[in-house]
Every structure is written in structure tokens, then in C-alpha cells.
Design a protein around this motif. Structure first.
Motif, PDB file in Angstrom:
ATOM      1  N   TRP A 262      86.501  42.414 -57.044  1.00 55.57           N
ATOM      2  CA  TRP A 262      86.720  42.057 -55.650  1.00 55.57           C
ATOM      3  C   TRP A 262      85.390  41.945 -54.906  1.00 55.57           C
ATOM      4  O   TRP A 262      85.175  41.003 -54.129  1.00 55.57           O
ATOM      5  CB  TRP A 262      87.645  43.088 -54.990  1.00 55.57           C
ATOM      6  CG  TRP A 262      87.601  43.156 -53.495  1.00 55.57           C
ATOM      7  CD1 TRP A 262      87.369  44.259 -52.746  1.00 55.57           C
ATOM      8  CD2 TRP A 262      87.827  42.094 -52.551  1.00 55.57           C
ATOM      9  NE1 TRP A 262      87.419  43.958 -51.413  1.00 55.57           N
ATOM     10  CE2 TRP A 262      87.695  42.625 -51.264  1.00 55.57           C
ATOM     11  CE3 TRP A 262      88.110  40.742 -52.682  1.00 55.57           C
ATOM     12  CZ2 TRP A 262      87.834  41.870 -50.111  1.00 55.57           C
ATOM     13  CZ3 TRP A 262      88.253  39.978 -51.524  1.00 55.57           C
ATOM     14  CH2 TRP A 262      88.125  40.541 -50.261  1.00 55.57           C
ATOM     15  N   ALA A 263      84.465  42.875 -55.122  1.00 61.99           N
ATOM     16  CA  ALA A 263      83.170  42.830 -54.442  1.00 61.99           C
ATOM     17  C   ALA A 263      82.365  41.606 -54.867  1.00 61.99           C
ATOM     18  O   ALA A 263      81.760  40.930 -54.029  1.00 61.99           O
ATOM     19  CB  ALA A 263      82.383  44.106 -54.724  1.00 61.99           C
ATOM     20  N   ILE A 264      82.370  41.296 -56.152  1.00 60.40           N
ATOM     21  CA  ILE A 264      81.612  40.140 -56.634  1.00 60.40           C
ATOM     22  C   ILE A 264      82.201  38.841 -56.091  1.00 60.40           C
ATOM     23  O   ILE A 264      81.469  37.953 -55.644  1.00 60.40           O
ATOM     24  CB  ILE A 264      81.552  40.148 -58.175  1.00 60.40           C
ATOM     25  CG1 ILE A 264      80.672  41.311 -58.647  1.00 60.40           C
ATOM     26  CG2 ILE A 264      81.040  38.820 -58.720  1.00 60.40           C
ATOM     27  CD1 ILE A 264      80.697  41.547 -60.131  1.00 60.40           C
ATOM     28  N   VAL A 265      83.521  38.736 -56.085  1.00 53.77           N
ATOM     29  CA  VAL A 265      84.166  37.532 -55.545  1.00 53.77           C
ATOM     30  C   VAL A 265      83.921  37.424 -54.043  1.00 53.77           C
ATOM     31  O   VAL A 265      83.652  36.342 -53.520  1.00 53.77           O
ATOM     32  CB  VAL A 265      85.675  37.533 -55.871  1.00 53.77           C
ATOM     33  CG1 VAL A 265      86.414  36.464 -55.091  1.00 53.77           C
ATOM     34  CG2 VAL A 265      85.882  37.344 -57.363  1.00 53.77           C
ATOM     35  N   TYR A 266      83.991  38.550 -53.332  1.00 53.86           N
ATOM     36  CA  TYR A 266      83.756  38.550 -51.880  1.00 53.86           C
ATOM     37  C   TYR A 266      82.353  38.043 -51.558  1.00 53.86           C
ATOM     38  O   TYR A 266      82.177  37.150 -50.719  1.00 53.86           O
ATOM     39  CB  TYR A 266      83.959  39.962 -51.321  1.00 53.86           C
ATOM     40  CG  TYR A 266      83.508  40.124 -49.895  1.00 53.86           C
ATOM     41  CD1 TYR A 266      84.267  39.619 -48.852  1.00 53.86           C
ATOM     42  CD2 TYR A 266      82.320  40.777 -49.596  1.00 53.86           C
ATOM     43  CE1 TYR A 266      83.851  39.760 -47.533  1.00 53.86           C
ATOM     44  CE2 TYR A 266      81.901  40.928 -48.288  1.00 53.86           C
ATOM     45  CZ  TYR A 266      82.668  40.418 -47.255  1.00 53.86           C
ATOM     46  OH  TYR A 266      82.247  40.558 -45.960  1.00 53.86           O
ATOM     47  N   TYR A 267      81.344  38.615 -52.211  1.00 50.54           N
ATOM     48  CA  TYR A 267      79.968  38.188 -51.937  1.00 50.54           C
ATOM     49  C   TYR A 267      79.726  36.751 -52.392  1.00 50.54           C
ATOM     50  O   TYR A 267      79.073  35.977 -51.699  1.00 50.54           O
ATOM     51  CB  TYR A 267      78.969  39.137 -52.601  1.00 50.54           C
ATOM     52  CG  TYR A 267      78.714  40.374 -51.785  1.00 50.54           C
ATOM     53  CD1 TYR A 267      77.873  40.350 -50.690  1.00 50.54           C
ATOM     54  CD2 TYR A 267      79.327  41.578 -52.103  1.00 50.54           C
ATOM     55  CE1 TYR A 267      77.642  41.476 -49.933  1.00 50.54           C
ATOM     56  CE2 TYR A 267      79.109  42.710 -51.353  1.00 50.54           C
ATOM     57  CZ  TYR A 267      78.266  42.653 -50.273  1.00 50.54           C
ATOM     58  OH  TYR A 267      78.044  43.777 -49.512  1.00 50.54           O
ATOM     59  N   GLY A 268      80.241  36.393 -53.550  1.00 49.84           N
ATOM     60  CA  GLY A 268      80.055  35.031 -54.038  1.00 49.84           C
ATOM     61  C   GLY A 268      80.700  34.006 -53.132  1.00 49.84           C
ATOM     62  O   GLY A 268      80.092  32.997 -52.773  1.00 49.84           O
ATOM     63  N   ALA A 269      81.943  34.246 -52.730  1.00 48.79           N
ATOM     64  CA  ALA A 269      82.646  33.292 -51.864  1.00 48.79           C
ATOM     65  C   ALA A 269      82.050  33.272 -50.460  1.00 48.79           C
ATOM     66  O   ALA A 269      81.960  32.202 -49.843  1.00 48.79           O
ATOM     67  CB  ALA A 269      84.126  33.643 -51.807  1.00 48.79           C
ATOM     68  N   SER A 270      81.637  34.413 -49.955  1.00 47.90           N
ATOM     69  CA  SER A 270      81.068  34.462 -48.605  1.00 47.90           C
ATOM     70  C   SER A 270      79.718  33.774 -48.534  1.00 47.90           C
ATOM     71  O   SER A 270      79.482  32.940 -47.665  1.00 47.90           O
ATOM     72  CB  SER A 270      80.915  35.914 -48.138  1.00 47.90           C
ATOM     73  OG  SER A 270      82.141  36.565 -48.109  1.00 47.90           O
ATOM     74  N   ILE A 271      78.841  34.128 -49.448  1.00 49.59           N
ATOM     75  CA  ILE A 271      77.507  33.529 -49.433  1.00 49.59           C
ATOM     76  C   ILE A 271      77.562  32.081 -49.891  1.00 49.59           C
ATOM     77  O   ILE A 271      76.787  31.249 -49.444  1.00 49.59           O
ATOM     78  CB  ILE A 271      76.531  34.380 -50.275  1.00 49.59           C
ATOM     79  CG1 ILE A 271      76.290  35.701 -49.535  1.00 49.59           C
ATOM     80  CG2 ILE A 271      75.239  33.649 -50.546  1.00 49.59           C
ATOM     81  CD1 ILE A 271      75.458  36.697 -50.263  1.00 49.59           C
ATOM     82  N   GLY A 272      78.513  31.749 -50.741  1.00 43.10           N
ATOM     83  CA  GLY A 272      78.678  30.373 -51.167  1.00 43.10           C
ATOM     84  C   GLY A 272      79.451  29.517 -50.182  1.00 43.10           C
ATOM     85  O   GLY A 272      79.598  28.322 -50.363  1.00 43.10           O
ATOM     86  N   GLY A 273      79.968  30.116 -49.116  1.00 37.30           N
ATOM     87  CA  GLY A 273      80.741  29.382 -48.119  1.00 37.30           C
ATOM     88  C   GLY A 273      79.867  28.618 -47.146  1.00 37.30           C
ATOM     89  O   GLY A 273      78.641  28.575 -47.267  1.00 37.30           O
ATOM     90  N   GLN A 274      80.500  28.045 -46.152  1.00 41.44           N
ATOM     91  CA  GLN A 274      79.786  27.178 -45.217  1.00 41.44           C
ATOM     92  C   GLN A 274      78.799  27.934 -44.335  1.00 41.44           C
ATOM     93  O   GLN A 274      77.827  27.353 -43.867  1.00 41.44           O
ATOM     94  CB  GLN A 274      80.764  26.405 -44.349  1.00 41.44           C
ATOM     95  CG  GLN A 274      81.424  27.223 -43.252  1.00 41.44           C
ATOM     96  CD  GLN A 274      82.374  26.404 -42.428  1.00 41.44           C
ATOM     97  OE1 GLN A 274      83.160  25.665 -42.956  1.00 41.44           O
ATOM     98  NE2 GLN A 274      82.281  26.543 -41.128  1.00 41.44           N
ATOM     99  N   HIS A 275      79.020  29.229 -44.102  1.00 37.81           N
ATOM    100  CA  HIS A 275      78.111  29.998 -43.257  1.00 37.81           C
ATOM    101  C   HIS A 275      76.961  30.618 -44.046  1.00 37.81           C
ATOM    102  O   HIS A 275      76.006  31.100 -43.451  1.00 37.81           O
ATOM    103  CB  HIS A 275      78.873  31.107 -42.535  1.00 37.81           C
ATOM    104  CG  HIS A 275      79.918  30.598 -41.607  1.00 37.81           C
ATOM    105  ND1 HIS A 275      79.622  29.975 -40.427  1.00 37.81           N
ATOM    106  CD2 HIS A 275      81.266  30.596 -41.696  1.00 37.81           C
ATOM    107  CE1 HIS A 275      80.735  29.621 -39.816  1.00 37.81           C
ATOM    108  NE2 HIS A 275      81.758  29.991 -40.586  1.00 37.81           N
ATOM    109  N   SER A 276      77.061  30.630 -45.355  1.00 42.48           N
ATOM    110  CA  SER A 276      76.059  31.228 -46.229  1.00 42.48           C
ATOM    111  C   SER A 276      75.788  32.684 -45.841  1.00 42.48           C
ATOM    112  O   SER A 276      74.653  33.128 -45.838  1.00 42.48           O
ATOM    113  CB  SER A 276      74.771  30.404 -46.196  1.00 42.48           C
ATOM    114  OG  SER A 276      73.925  30.741 -47.258  1.00 42.48           O
TER     115      SER A 276
END
Length: 180
Positions: free
Chosen positions: A84-98
Motif C-alpha cells: 500500500w505504501a509503495i503504491v501510494y507513493y508511486g501513484a502520488s508522485i507519478g500523478g499530475q501533481h508530482s
């Protein structure tokens, strides 16, 4: 700059572009970043822990309903928390807001050293390296940020990333780049 026989430009400077964000030319981009990162981390820790706590409560209640057989799911809680932590950071930082939710609340964003936005693998790797460095160098990891102008921590230096004030970035244009 020189040109090849087919008219394409080639470089004689080793092919390494300059850093996009210069702490001497743009000090506002890095002002207060370390303090904001600490608070962003605490917010992200809260965001990460809420689903884990809810899952633990569910497993507890499920175990009571199934006469304690459901409590075997507690063994999956720790690996699921890591995923969950890895997916959260990956999706958040990989998202439009970086940026993660905590970073957005603190007005921060992650950029590569050449100015590009983050992507999923970079965000996931950033989280893994952060947890690895904080495990071994607990308080000392923050000292690295005090010793460089861009306020980069050890895992930022390894990955070639930089954390900047996002509201200031929209007001300041990137540092002048050499033409390629």
C-alpha cells in the motif's frame, strides 16, 4: 554547437544538461523545504495508516465472527501495508501533481534534476530508498539536507530528484539552459 553531415546537432559537452533549478539563482524554490518535508511526511504517515488501521479493525471483527479463524489474516497485514505504501507513493508522485497528499498540503512537489515531473517507478523507488536510508541513518538523513543548497536528502541525491516549493515554481521560470 556543431552539426553533423546530415544536419543534426551533436554536442561536445558530454551530453549532460544543466540542473533545472539553481539554488543560487532561485533561492525561493528551496526556502523552508526541509521543514515542510517533515510535516508532509507526518501527513502522509497519517494517510497511510488510516486504511491499515481500518483493515486491522475489520480483521479483528472478522476473526470474532469466524470463531478466531479470520485472525490468520493478520499475517497479511504487514506485507499489505508495504505494498500500500509503495503504491501510494508511486501513484502520488507519478500523478499530475508530482506530489503526495502531504506534499501538496505543504506546497511541495518532486522534480527530477532536469525539471521533469515524477513518474510511478520513480515515486515507488523514492519511497523504498527513503525508508531504507531512514532505517539506517535515522536522524542523520536530515543533516544531508542541511549541507547542500537544494536541500536534497540522501535518497534524493541517489535518485537525482529535488523537492521544490510548487507555488514559487509557477512564479519563477526555470534557470537558463544552454542550447543543445
Amino acid at each position: 554547437m556543431s552539426y553533423g553531415s546530415d544536419g543534426s546537432a551533436w554536442r561536445n559537452d558530454g551530453g549532460v544538461p544543466p540542473h533545472a533549478f539553481d539554488p543560487l539563482m532561485q533561492p525561493d524554490l528551496f526556502r523552508g523545504v526541509l521543514t515542510r518535508r517533515v510535516f508532509a511526511f507526518l501527513i502522509d504517515l497519517f494517510v497511510l495508516s488510516v486504511p491499515v488501521i481500518l483493515a486491522a479493525i475489520f480483521i479483528l471483527l472478522f476473526g470474532l465472527v469466524t470463531f478466531f479463524l479470520g485472525w490468520h489474516l493478520f499475517a497479511l497485514l504487514s506485507p499489505a501495508s508495504i505494498v500500500w505504501a509503495i503504491v501510494y507513493y508511486g501513484a502520488s508522485i507519478g500523478g499530475q501533481h508530482s506530489a503526495t497528499i502531504g506534499m501538496r498540503m505543504m506546497d511541495l512537489e518532486l522534480r527530477t534534476w532536469y525539471g521533469a515531473r515524477g513518474y510511478f517507478v520513480l515515486g515507488a523507488t523514492h519511497a523504498v530508498l527513503f525508508w531504507a536510508t531512514i532505517s539506517f541513518l535515522s536522524p542523520l538523513v536530515l543533516l544531508v539536507g542541511l549541507l547542500n543548497g537544494r536541500r536534497r536528502l540522501l535518497h534524493d541525491i541517489i535518485l537525482g530528484t529535488v523537492i521544490i516549493n510548487s507555488s514559487v515554481r509557477t512564479q519563477i521560470s526555470p534557470a537558463a539552459r544552454a542550447s543543445y
